[in-house]
Each structure stands twice: as C-alpha cells, then as structure tokens.
Design an enzyme around this catalytic site. Structure first.
Site, PDB file in Angstrom:
ATOM      1  N   ASP A  69      29.619 -23.573  -2.664  1.00  0.00           N
ATOM      2  CA  ASP A  69      28.415 -22.619  -3.045  1.00  0.00           C
ATOM      3  C   ASP A  69      28.971 -21.195  -3.678  1.00  0.00           C
ATOM      4  O   ASP A  69      29.100 -20.737  -1.995  1.00  0.00           O
ATOM      5  CB  ASP A  69      27.602 -22.552  -3.043  1.00  0.00           C
ATOM      6  N   SER A  70      29.367 -20.951  -4.220  1.00  0.00           N
ATOM      7  CA  SER A  70      29.710 -19.311  -4.687  1.00  0.00           C
ATOM      8  C   SER A  70      28.776 -18.166  -5.760  1.00  0.00           C
ATOM      9  O   SER A  70      28.784 -19.190  -6.766  1.00  0.00           O
ATOM     10  CB  SER A  70      30.770 -19.195  -4.790  1.00  0.00           C
ATOM     11  N   PHE A 149      38.229 -15.949 -14.599  1.00  0.00           N
ATOM     12  CA  PHE A 149      36.918 -17.197 -14.150  1.00  0.00           C
ATOM     13  C   PHE A 149      35.319 -16.118 -14.353  1.00  0.00           C
ATOM     14  O   PHE A 149      35.864 -15.498 -12.971  1.00  0.00           O
ATOM     15  CB  PHE A 149      37.010 -18.348 -14.554  1.00  0.00           C
ATOM     16  N   LYS A 171      44.183 -12.616  -6.216  1.00  0.00           N
ATOM     17  CA  LYS A 171      42.928 -13.311  -5.833  1.00  0.00           C
ATOM     18  C   LYS A 171      42.509 -14.537  -4.848  1.00  0.00           C
ATOM     19  O   LYS A 171      41.806 -14.738  -4.047  1.00  0.00           O
ATOM     20  CB  LYS A 171      42.758 -14.067  -6.925  1.00  0.00           C
ATOM     21  N   ARG A 177      35.934 -16.702  -1.762  1.00  0.00           N
ATOM     22  CA  ARG A 177      36.897 -18.226  -1.371  1.00  0.00           C
ATOM     23  C   ARG A 177      37.851 -18.111  -0.541  1.00  0.00           C
ATOM     24  O   ARG A 177      37.437 -19.483   0.362  1.00  0.00           O
ATOM     25  CB  ARG A 177      36.803 -19.069  -3.219  1.00  0.00           C
TER      26      ARG A 177
END
Length: 193
Positions: A69-70, A149, A171, A177
């Site tokens: 969950d982020s 995104f 990234k 993440r």
C-alpha cells in the site's frame, strides 16, 4: 517458492517483478490465480492496508503473498491524499486525481510531499513481515515527463532536478516502493529459510 502479488495494478506489478524477480521461482498475480474479488482497503494506514492485502491473498492461495500500500502524503494538505491516493478524486483516474491535487494546492506555497510505501510479505504459514520506504519531494503544478504513473509527473525530486516521471532509469532504485522492497530483499534469506 511462488510469490503472489496482491494487486492488479500492472505498473506496481512490473516494478515489483523487476526488483524481486530473481528471488522467487515464480511470481504470479491475482489474475494468474483467477482471483477477481476486490480486496477491501479498510485500513487507515498504509501498514494496515498492506497487511490486509497480504493476509487475504495468503489465505486464498496458501502461497507467500506480497501486499503493497502506497501513496502520496502532502504536508500542507494534512497528509492527504494518503491511503486514498488512488481514489482521491473518487474516480480512480490518474489525471483526475492529479487535477484535484493541483486544485487543492492553489495558493499554497509549501509544496513539500513524500511518497510512502509499505510492503508486507505473508509467508505460506501466515507469518508477516512489513517494510516501509519513502522518497521526499515537492509538488509542481505542471506535469513533466511521460513515464511513471499516478502522481509521478507532479512529484519533483530536488536531488535529480526532475519529476519521477522524468526518471525512468532511476525510479526502480530511488522510489518509495524500491526502498521498501530493498529492505525486504535484505531480510529475505532470514524470512524464508
């Protein structure tokens, strides 16, 4: 060992597979397992939601499951959108979420923000392990870059003088993440064996 990612978000799945691919013999998704039910995100924190996802998929499949969950935490907006990042505008649409974010920041000088990710691994026996990562930045009004995104085109990383959407090659190394997954990777041997 097989790992089931508790998500249908293709962008998240791609990131997770790129980082953890060599550590599991098989990485599958909810679709691969014919699990089409929505996993309710009823937690009020990233940790609670990551635990819900990992535990639910673990109990449905009997396999090791990875819940993530982020979201984006904007200081001037009292931490919102937070756990509601993906559904901030009520539509689940990235463009509409970004539009609402920029509208809510109109006239606000403090644009400091962070992306937070909590990764939870549930072993086949149900035991869970959670790891958190974050990246600091600030929100820019005009989107920049065409990769990434979610809020990536508006999330400016001072150190690189670019938004996350302008940093495709970096990234998977610097994101919230990626940092949480790196922490998990360092502990995997202890967790799995």
């Amino acid at each position: 060992m097989e790992l089931v990612i508790a998500s249908n978000n293709q962008n998240k799945i791609k990131e997770i597979k790129a980082i953890l691919g060599k550590y599991f013999s098989n990485i599958t998704t909810l679709n691969d397992k014919n699990i089409h039910q929505e996993i309710p995100e009823t937690g009020t924190t990233f940790l609670e939601n990551a635990l819900i996802k990992a535990r639910t998929v673990n109990s449905l499949t009997g396999c090791a499951a990875l819940g993530d969950d982020s979201g984006l935490v904007v200081h001037a907006l009292d931490g919102t959108p937070g756990v509601y990042s993906a559904r901030y505008s009520g539509t689940g649409d990235d463009f509409k979420n970004n539009e609402k974010l920029i509208e809510n920041l109109k006239g606000i000088e403090n644009r400091k923000a962070k992306f937070v990710s909590v990764i939870t691994l549930a072993k086949p026996n149900g035991e869970t392990f959670s790891f958190e990562g974050e990246i600091l930045g600030e929100i820019v009004d005009n989107p920049r870059g065409n990769t990434g995104f979610g809020y990536d085109p508006h999330f400016y990383v001072e150190e690189y003088q670019k938004t996350l959407a302008e940093l495709p090659e970096l990234k998977n190394k610097i994101s919230h993440r990626a940092k949480a997954l790196e922490k998990l990777k360092r502990e995997l041997k202890n967790i799995l064996y």
